[in-house]
Design a protein around this motif. Structure first.
Motif, PDB file in Angstrom:
ATOM      1  N   ILE A 161      40.165  -1.916 -18.546  1.00 22.43           N
ATOM      2  CA  ILE A 161      40.479  -1.430 -20.046  1.00 22.43           C
ATOM      3  C   ILE A 161      40.706   0.113 -19.622  1.00 22.43           C
ATOM      4  O   ILE A 161      41.736   0.696 -20.264  1.00 22.43           O
ATOM      5  N   LYS A 162      40.369   0.943 -18.594  1.00 25.89           N
ATOM      6  CA  LYS A 162      40.934   1.964 -18.020  1.00 25.89           C
ATOM      7  C   LYS A 162      42.263   2.059 -17.824  1.00 25.89           C
ATOM      8  O   LYS A 162      43.135   3.123 -18.193  1.00 25.89           O
ATOM      9  N   GLU A 163      42.697   1.028 -17.126  1.00 29.14           N
ATOM     10  CA  GLU A 163      44.306   0.769 -16.560  1.00 29.14           C
ATOM     11  C   GLU A 163      45.119   0.494 -18.191  1.00 29.14           C
ATOM     12  O   GLU A 163      46.087   1.261 -18.290  1.00 29.14           O
ATOM     13  N   TYR A 164      44.602  -0.057 -18.884  1.00 28.32           N
ATOM     14  CA  TYR A 164      45.335  -0.578 -20.175  1.00 28.32           C
ATOM     15  C   TYR A 164      45.477   0.839 -20.889  1.00 28.32           C
ATOM     16  O   TYR A 164      46.432   1.081 -21.722  1.00 28.32           O
TER      17      TYR A 164
ATOM     18  N   ASN B 267      31.311  -4.577 -30.773  1.00 26.29           N
ATOM     19  CA  ASN B 267      30.137  -3.989 -30.280  1.00 26.29           C
ATOM     20  C   ASN B 267      30.230  -3.702 -28.999  1.00 26.29           C
ATOM     21  O   ASN B 267      30.003  -2.868 -28.173  1.00 26.29           O
ATOM     22  N   THR B 268      30.670  -4.918 -28.258  1.00 25.27           N
ATOM     23  CA  THR B 268      31.104  -4.631 -26.905  1.00 25.27           C
ATOM     24  C   THR B 268      31.877  -3.758 -26.445  1.00 25.27           C
ATOM     25  O   THR B 268      31.739  -3.001 -25.322  1.00 25.27           O
ATOM     26  N   ILE B 269      33.018  -3.649 -27.200  1.00 34.70           N
ATOM     27  CA  ILE B 269      34.152  -2.660 -26.870  1.00 34.70           C
ATOM     28  C   ILE B 269      33.473  -1.254 -27.138  1.00 34.70           C
ATOM     29  O   ILE B 269      33.713  -0.315 -26.362  1.00 34.70           O
ATOM     30  N   ARG B 270      32.734  -1.026 -28.059  1.00 42.29           N
ATOM     31  CA  ARG B 270      31.927   0.268 -28.292  1.00 42.29           C
ATOM     32  C   ARG B 270      31.407   0.841 -27.145  1.00 42.29           C
ATOM     33  O   ARG B 270      31.148   1.973 -26.638  1.00 42.29           O
ATOM     34  N   ARG B 271      30.387  -0.363 -26.736  1.00 46.19           N
ATOM     35  CA  ARG B 271      29.541  -0.091 -25.563  1.00 46.19           C
ATOM     36  C   ARG B 271      30.317   0.279 -24.405  1.00 46.19           C
ATOM     37  O   ARG B 271      30.057   1.185 -23.607  1.00 46.19           O
ATOM     38  N   ASP B 272      31.517  -0.581 -24.104  1.00 43.55           N
ATOM     39  CA  ASP B 272      32.515  -0.076 -22.994  1.00 43.55           C
ATOM     40  C   ASP B 272      32.805   1.253 -22.978  1.00 43.55           C
ATOM     41  O   ASP B 272      32.962   1.966 -22.176  1.00 43.55           O
ATOM     42  N   ILE B 273      33.405   1.525 -24.403  1.00 40.77           N
ATOM     43  CA  ILE B 273      33.989   2.907 -24.593  1.00 40.77           C
ATOM     44  C   ILE B 273      32.947   4.168 -24.266  1.00 40.77           C
ATOM     45  O   ILE B 273      33.308   5.202 -23.595  1.00 40.77           O
TER      46      ILE B 273
ATOM     47  N   LEU C 138      33.795   6.940 -21.546  1.00 37.82           N
ATOM     48  CA  LEU C 138      33.797   8.362 -21.932  1.00 37.82           C
ATOM     49  C   LEU C 138      33.150   9.241 -21.208  1.00 37.82           C
ATOM     50  O   LEU C 138      33.034  10.476 -21.089  1.00 37.82           O
ATOM     51  N   GLU C 139      32.247   8.666 -20.364  1.00 39.82           N
ATOM     52  CA  GLU C 139      31.440   9.716 -19.273  1.00 39.82           C
ATOM     53  C   GLU C 139      32.515   9.977 -18.206  1.00 39.82           C
ATOM     54  O   GLU C 139      32.139  10.956 -17.578  1.00 39.82           O
ATOM     55  N   ASP C 140      33.438   9.313 -18.167  1.00 36.84           N
ATOM     56  CA  ASP C 140      34.583   9.946 -17.213  1.00 36.84           C
ATOM     57  C   ASP C 140      35.282  10.746 -17.905  1.00 36.84           C
ATOM     58  O   ASP C 140      36.065  10.809 -18.786  1.00 36.84           O
ATOM     59  N   PRO C 141      35.514  12.118 -17.473  1.00 42.07           N
ATOM     60  CA  PRO C 141      35.913  13.085 -17.988  1.00 42.07           C
ATOM     61  C   PRO C 141      37.588  13.166 -18.241  1.00 42.07           C
ATOM     62  O   PRO C 141      37.931  14.043 -18.776  1.00 42.07           O
ATOM     63  N   ARG C 142      38.223  12.115 -17.447  1.00 39.89           N
ATOM     64  CA  ARG C 142      39.516  11.892 -17.835  1.00 39.89           C
ATOM     65  C   ARG C 142      39.717  11.385 -18.989  1.00 39.89           C
ATOM     66  O   ARG C 142      40.798  11.230 -19.409  1.00 39.89           O
ATOM     67  N   PHE C 143      39.016  10.795 -19.736  1.00 36.33           N
ATOM     68  CA  PHE C 143      39.310  10.169 -20.930  1.00 36.33           C
ATOM     69  C   PHE C 143      38.774  11.022 -22.065  1.00 36.33           C
ATOM     70  O   PHE C 143      37.476  11.642 -22.004  1.00 36.33           O
TER      71      PHE C 143
ATOM     72  N   ASP D  38      40.426  17.514  -4.026  1.00 41.63           N
ATOM     73  CA  ASP D  38      39.943  18.314  -5.345  1.00 41.63           C
ATOM     74  C   ASP D  38      41.064  17.772  -6.425  1.00 41.63           C
ATOM     75  O   ASP D  38      41.342  18.414  -7.493  1.00 41.63           O
ATOM     76  N   LYS D  39      41.372  16.447  -6.530  1.00 44.21           N
ATOM     77  CA  LYS D  39      41.921  15.648  -7.655  1.00 44.21           C
ATOM     78  C   LYS D  39      41.361  14.501  -7.872  1.00 44.21           C
ATOM     79  O   LYS D  39      40.384  13.963  -7.112  1.00 44.21           O
ATOM     80  N   SER D  40      41.652  13.937  -8.826  1.00 44.07           N
ATOM     81  CA  SER D  40      41.270  12.653  -9.388  1.00 44.07           C
ATOM     82  C   SER D  40      42.079  11.644  -9.850  1.00 44.07           C
ATOM     83  O   SER D  40      43.226  12.278 -10.451  1.00 44.07           O
ATOM     84  N   THR D  41      41.953  10.361  -9.657  1.00 39.73           N
ATOM     85  CA  THR D  41      42.717   9.289 -10.320  1.00 39.73           C
ATOM     86  C   THR D  41      41.615   8.387 -10.985  1.00 39.73           C
ATOM     87  O   THR D  41      40.657   8.638 -10.936  1.00 39.73           O
ATOM     88  N   LEU D  42      42.227   7.323 -11.523  1.00 38.89           N
ATOM     89  CA  LEU D  42      41.432   6.396 -12.254  1.00 38.89           C
ATOM     90  C   LEU D  42      40.367   5.647 -11.522  1.00 38.89           C
ATOM     91  O   LEU D  42      39.440   5.319 -11.973  1.00 38.89           O
ATOM     92  N   PHE D  43      40.832   5.184 -10.040  1.00 36.95           N
ATOM     93  CA  PHE D  43      39.759   4.409  -9.495  1.00 36.95           C
ATOM     94  C   PHE D  43      39.551   4.834  -8.322  1.00 36.95           C
ATOM     95  O   PHE D  43      39.951   5.343  -7.463  1.00 36.95           O
TER      96      PHE D  43
END
Length: 256
Positions: free
Chosen positions: A9-12, A33-39, A43-48, A211-216
């Motif tokens: 989902i993150k990659e998408y 409901n599953t998508i809402r839980r996933d999102i 969203l705990e990841d500050p990059r999103f 001191d940088k971030s990427t998705l994975f």
């Protein structure tokens, strides 16, 4: 939430920049409901960030391969030279795909007898110059942007190879979150499984990767045995490496 679906989902999201929850529901074939839980978890990841009707990625936090031009070339070569000195006859090594790791073979004795496992096209081409080097190629899909092969069967990788030394690259390194990162899900799969089957793990990274971030996050930082870098670390970071028994090999940083 299944971890793999979360990464997909993150990659998408990063590919699309902005997606609606309805689009994610349809794309991944799960309930709203599953998508809402996933999102909510993503969203705990500050990059999103959450936006009206969906979710977006904060582009300024993403490092794309296209923008990783070959800068600090002398530093990268110096790091690769130190890495090459750690390779001995009869080693079975993995050389990762990266802008630093590709230089390792430039510093090996042409008579060395080793086996190389890699997904890096540059390493494959350079290996032709070594008469006593056997090479095994990982991946069945070629990515032009990264000059690497991706797509593996994890079980086949784990059961077939016993890697003595893995020379790893990373798009970003976090000492705060203690992780080795990359931004591609298929590269992630290879890196993750290689670090799980290797006896010794050597990380090759110049100072620009910190001191940088990427998705994975493909592996925790504390799995590293040796880190070869030109980075000047704080006393706090140095203490962390000491506590985790990570040997830092410092190269000359006057070259950049």
């Amino acid at each position: 939430m299944k971890a793999k679906r979360s990464e997909l989902i993150k990659e998408y999201i990063i590919d699309k920049q902005h997606v609606s929850l309805k689009e994610l529901e349809k794309e991944f074939g799960v309930s709203m409901n599953t998508i809402r839980r996933d999102i909510n978890k993503i969203l705990e990841d500050p990059r999103f960030e959450k936006v009206y009707g969906g979710v977006s990625v904060k582009e300024n936090n993403i490092i794309s391969f296209e923008n990783r031009n070959i800068k600090n070339k002398d530093i990268k070569k110096e790091i690769a030279k130190h890495a090459a000195s750690l390779i001995e006859d009869d080693d079975l090594i993995y050389i990762d795909s990266g802008t630093t790791t590709k230089y390792i073979l430039d510093y090996l004795d042409e008579d060395i007898t080793i086996t190389i496992l890699t997904n890096n096209l540059d390493v494959i081409i350079k290996s032709e110059n070594f008469k006593n080097v056997s090479i095994f190629i990982l991946g069945n899909i070629f990515k032009k942007k990264t000059r690497s092969f991706v797509g593996i069967d994890p079980e086949e990788l784990i059961n077939r190879y016993n890697v003595s030394k893995a020379f790893m690259a990373a798009t970003a390194v976090s000492t705060t979150h203690s992780g080795l990162m990359n931004s591609d899900i298929m590269e992630y799969e290879i890196k993750k499984h290689i670090t799980e089957i290797s006896t010794d793990i050597y990380l090759l990274v110049d100072h620009t990767k910190f001191d940088k971030s990427t998705l994975f996050t493909y592996a925790p930082l504390d799995i590293v045995d040796k880190m070869i870098t030109d980075k000047n670390f704080s006393e706090k970071d140095s203490q962390f490496f000491n506590d985790k028994q990570i040997d830092i090999i410092k190269v000359n940083n006057d070259l950049h």
